[in-house]
Design a protein around this motif. Structure first.
Motif, PDB file in Angstrom:
ATOM      1  N   ALA A  43     -21.294 -17.651  -0.312  1.00 57.74           N
ATOM      2  CA  ALA A  43     -20.342 -17.503  -1.294  1.00 57.74           C
ATOM      3  C   ALA A  43     -20.672 -17.890  -2.784  1.00 57.74           C
ATOM      4  O   ALA A  43     -20.683 -16.987  -3.681  1.00 57.74           O
ATOM      5  CB  ALA A  43     -19.064 -18.404  -0.926  1.00 57.74           C
ATOM      6  N   CYS A  44     -21.438 -18.723  -2.630  1.00 54.20           N
ATOM      7  CA  CYS A  44     -22.108 -19.148  -4.090  1.00 54.20           C
ATOM      8  C   CYS A  44     -22.914 -18.075  -4.581  1.00 54.20           C
ATOM      9  O   CYS A  44     -23.021 -17.839  -5.671  1.00 54.20           O
ATOM     10  CB  CYS A  44     -22.540 -20.702  -4.054  1.00 54.20           C
ATOM     11  N   MET A  45     -23.897 -17.987  -3.694  1.00 54.52           N
ATOM     12  CA  MET A  45     -24.933 -16.856  -3.991  1.00 54.52           C
ATOM     13  C   MET A  45     -24.306 -15.450  -4.439  1.00 54.52           C
ATOM     14  O   MET A  45     -24.843 -14.862  -5.379  1.00 54.52           O
ATOM     15  CB  MET A  45     -25.943 -16.996  -3.203  1.00 54.52           C
ATOM     16  N   LEU A  46     -23.350 -15.234  -3.735  1.00 61.01           N
ATOM     17  CA  LEU A  46     -22.609 -14.045  -3.889  1.00 61.01           C
ATOM     18  C   LEU A  46     -21.809 -13.906  -5.411  1.00 61.01           C
ATOM     19  O   LEU A  46     -22.209 -12.922  -6.065  1.00 61.01           O
ATOM     20  CB  LEU A  46     -21.653 -13.414  -2.828  1.00 61.01           C
ATOM     21  N   ASP A  47     -21.337 -14.871  -5.530  1.00 60.97           N
ATOM     22  CA  ASP A  47     -20.790 -15.363  -7.043  1.00 60.97           C
ATOM     23  C   ASP A  47     -21.832 -14.956  -8.113  1.00 60.97           C
ATOM     24  O   ASP A  47     -21.610 -14.374  -9.032  1.00 60.97           O
ATOM     25  CB  ASP A  47     -19.898 -16.504  -7.068  1.00 60.97           C
ATOM     26  N   TYR A  48     -22.893 -15.708  -7.744  1.00 62.77           N
ATOM     27  CA  TYR A  48     -24.018 -15.644  -8.802  1.00 62.77           C
ATOM     28  C   TYR A  48     -24.511 -14.167  -8.841  1.00 62.77           C
ATOM     29  O   TYR A  48     -24.810 -13.941 -10.148  1.00 62.77           O
ATOM     30  CB  TYR A  48     -25.072 -16.530  -8.526  1.00 62.77           C
ATOM     31  N   GLN A  49     -24.622 -13.745  -7.990  1.00 58.88           N
ATOM     32  CA  GLN A  49     -25.124 -12.406  -7.802  1.00 58.88           C
ATOM     33  C   GLN A  49     -24.367 -11.302  -8.739  1.00 58.88           C
ATOM     34  O   GLN A  49     -24.810 -10.424  -9.524  1.00 58.88           O
ATOM     35  CB  GLN A  49     -25.600 -11.644  -6.577  1.00 58.88           C
ATOM     36  N   GLN A  50     -22.944 -11.518  -8.503  1.00 59.13           N
ATOM     37  CA  GLN A  50     -21.989 -10.583  -9.277  1.00 59.13           C
ATOM     38  C   GLN A  50     -21.995 -10.766 -10.539  1.00 59.13           C
ATOM     39  O   GLN A  50     -21.977  -9.801 -11.469  1.00 59.13           O
ATOM     40  CB  GLN A  50     -20.654 -10.828  -8.368  1.00 59.13           C
ATOM     41  N   ALA A  51     -21.952 -12.110 -10.897  1.00 54.71           N
ATOM     42  CA  ALA A  51     -22.239 -12.286 -12.531  1.00 54.71           C
ATOM     43  C   ALA A  51     -23.237 -11.916 -13.035  1.00 54.71           C
ATOM     44  O   ALA A  51     -23.082 -11.467 -14.193  1.00 54.71           O
ATOM     45  CB  ALA A  51     -21.918 -13.892 -12.501  1.00 54.71           C
ATOM     46  N   ARG A  52     -24.520 -12.104 -12.418  1.00 52.60           N
ATOM     47  CA  ARG A  52     -25.628 -11.597 -12.842  1.00 52.60           C
ATOM     48  C   ARG A  52     -25.764 -10.098 -13.033  1.00 52.60           C
ATOM     49  O   ARG A  52     -25.936  -9.648 -14.254  1.00 52.60           O
ATOM     50  CB  ARG A  52     -26.901 -12.037 -12.042  1.00 52.60           C
ATOM     51  N   ALA A  53     -25.342  -9.518 -12.152  1.00 54.18           N
ATOM     52  CA  ALA A  53     -25.068  -7.855 -12.369  1.00 54.18           C
ATOM     53  C   ALA A  53     -24.241  -7.610 -13.254  1.00 54.18           C
ATOM     54  O   ALA A  53     -24.535  -6.564 -14.123  1.00 54.18           O
ATOM     55  CB  ALA A  53     -24.490  -7.420 -11.043  1.00 54.18           C
ATOM     56  N   GLU A  54     -23.223  -8.243 -13.687  1.00 55.69           N
ATOM     57  CA  GLU A  54     -22.174  -7.868 -14.673  1.00 55.69           C
ATOM     58  C   GLU A  54     -22.994  -8.149 -16.145  1.00 55.69           C
ATOM     59  O   GLU A  54     -22.592  -7.359 -16.883  1.00 55.69           O
ATOM     60  CB  GLU A  54     -20.961  -8.725 -14.488  1.00 55.69           C
ATOM     61  N   GLU A  55     -23.511  -9.144 -16.068  1.00 53.85           N
ATOM     62  CA  GLU A  55     -24.436  -9.687 -17.444  1.00 53.85           C
ATOM     63  C   GLU A  55     -25.477  -8.612 -17.705  1.00 53.85           C
ATOM     64  O   GLU A  55     -25.354  -8.129 -18.826  1.00 53.85           O
ATOM     65  CB  GLU A  55     -25.077 -11.003 -17.131  1.00 53.85           C
ATOM     66  N   LEU A  56     -25.984  -8.140 -16.622  1.00 53.41           N
ATOM     67  CA  LEU A  56     -26.847  -6.929 -16.836  1.00 53.41           C
ATOM     68  C   LEU A  56     -26.385  -5.752 -17.366  1.00 53.41           C
ATOM     69  O   LEU A  56     -26.704  -4.883 -18.128  1.00 53.41           O
ATOM     70  CB  LEU A  56     -27.860  -6.644 -15.758  1.00 53.41           C
ATOM     71  N   ARG A  57     -25.180  -5.489 -16.564  1.00 52.26           N
ATOM     72  CA  ARG A  57     -24.511  -4.171 -17.159  1.00 52.26           C
ATOM     73  C   ARG A  57     -24.088  -4.223 -18.575  1.00 52.26           C
ATOM     74  O   ARG A  57     -24.066  -3.269 -19.331  1.00 52.26           O
ATOM     75  CB  ARG A  57     -23.254  -4.156 -16.273  1.00 52.26           C
ATOM     76  N   GLN A  58     -23.551  -5.485 -18.890  1.00 56.09           N
ATOM     77  CA  GLN A  58     -23.165  -5.800 -20.490  1.00 56.09           C
ATOM     78  C   GLN A  58     -24.002  -5.356 -21.402  1.00 56.09           C
ATOM     79  O   GLN A  58     -24.093  -4.847 -22.522  1.00 56.09           O
ATOM     80  CB  GLN A  58     -22.689  -6.991 -20.478  1.00 56.09           C
ATOM     81  N   ARG A  59     -25.386  -5.826 -21.055  1.00 61.56           N
ATOM     82  CA  ARG A  59     -26.662  -5.755 -21.765  1.00 61.56           C
ATOM     83  C   ARG A  59     -27.082  -4.242 -22.122  1.00 61.56           C
ATOM     84  O   ARG A  59     -27.451  -3.878 -22.892  1.00 61.56           O
ATOM     85  CB  ARG A  59     -27.864  -6.481 -21.379  1.00 61.56           C
ATOM     86  N   ARG A  60     -26.746  -3.513 -20.946  1.00 65.09           N
ATOM     87  CA  ARG A  60     -27.311  -2.283 -21.214  1.00 65.09           C
ATOM     88  C   ARG A  60     -26.076  -1.451 -21.863  1.00 65.09           C
ATOM     89  O   ARG A  60     -26.714  -0.352 -22.634  1.00 65.09           O
ATOM     90  CB  ARG A  60     -27.333  -1.455 -19.520  1.00 65.09           C
ATOM     91  N   ARG A  61     -25.032  -1.673 -21.809  1.00 65.53           N
ATOM     92  CA  ARG A  61     -23.924  -1.207 -22.767  1.00 65.53           C
ATOM     93  C   ARG A  61     -23.872  -1.437 -24.163  1.00 65.53           C
ATOM     94  O   ARG A  61     -23.678  -0.673 -24.903  1.00 65.53           O
ATOM     95  CB  ARG A  61     -22.502  -1.567 -22.135  1.00 65.53           C
ATOM     96  N   ARG A  62     -24.554  -2.603 -24.564  1.00 58.23           N
ATOM     97  CA  ARG A  62     -24.780  -2.893 -25.934  1.00 58.23           C
ATOM     98  C   ARG A  62     -25.696  -2.013 -26.569  1.00 58.23           C
ATOM     99  O   ARG A  62     -26.721  -2.199 -26.124  1.00 58.23           O
ATOM    100  CB  ARG A  62     -25.037  -4.345 -26.092  1.00 58.23           C
TER     101      ARG A  62
END
Length: 85
Positions: free
Chosen positions: A57-76
């Protein structure tokens, strides 16, 4: 000599385990070590499912947060880009 499942956060013999470094960056290291300790004590992965589930569960949370961070970077828009003119 310390058990291989005991972690003190220090590097032994000048070696730094890349897996330990990667897991530490996720914020899930303590849960990872709990799985290792349970496996060492019980010698049966089925007896450690609570630990495994918490780590997963911890790793899934991390992976989701990391994916969102990368999506945000691409949008900027890049601040160094110039428009042709």
């Amino acid at each position: 000599m310390a058990s291989p499942h005991e972690r003190s956060g220090r590097v032994e013999d000048g070696e730094d385990d890349p897996v330990d470094r990667m897991i530490s960056r996720t914020g899930c290291a303590e849960l990872h070590y709990a799985v290792q300790e349970c496996m060492a004590e019980r010698q049966d992965w089925r007896a450690c499912q609570d630990h495994v589930g918490a780590f997963k569960a911890c790793m899934l949370d991390y992976q989701q947060a990391r994916a969102e961070e990368l999506r945000q970077r691409r949008r900027r828009p890049a601040s160094t880009e110039t428009t042709p003119g």
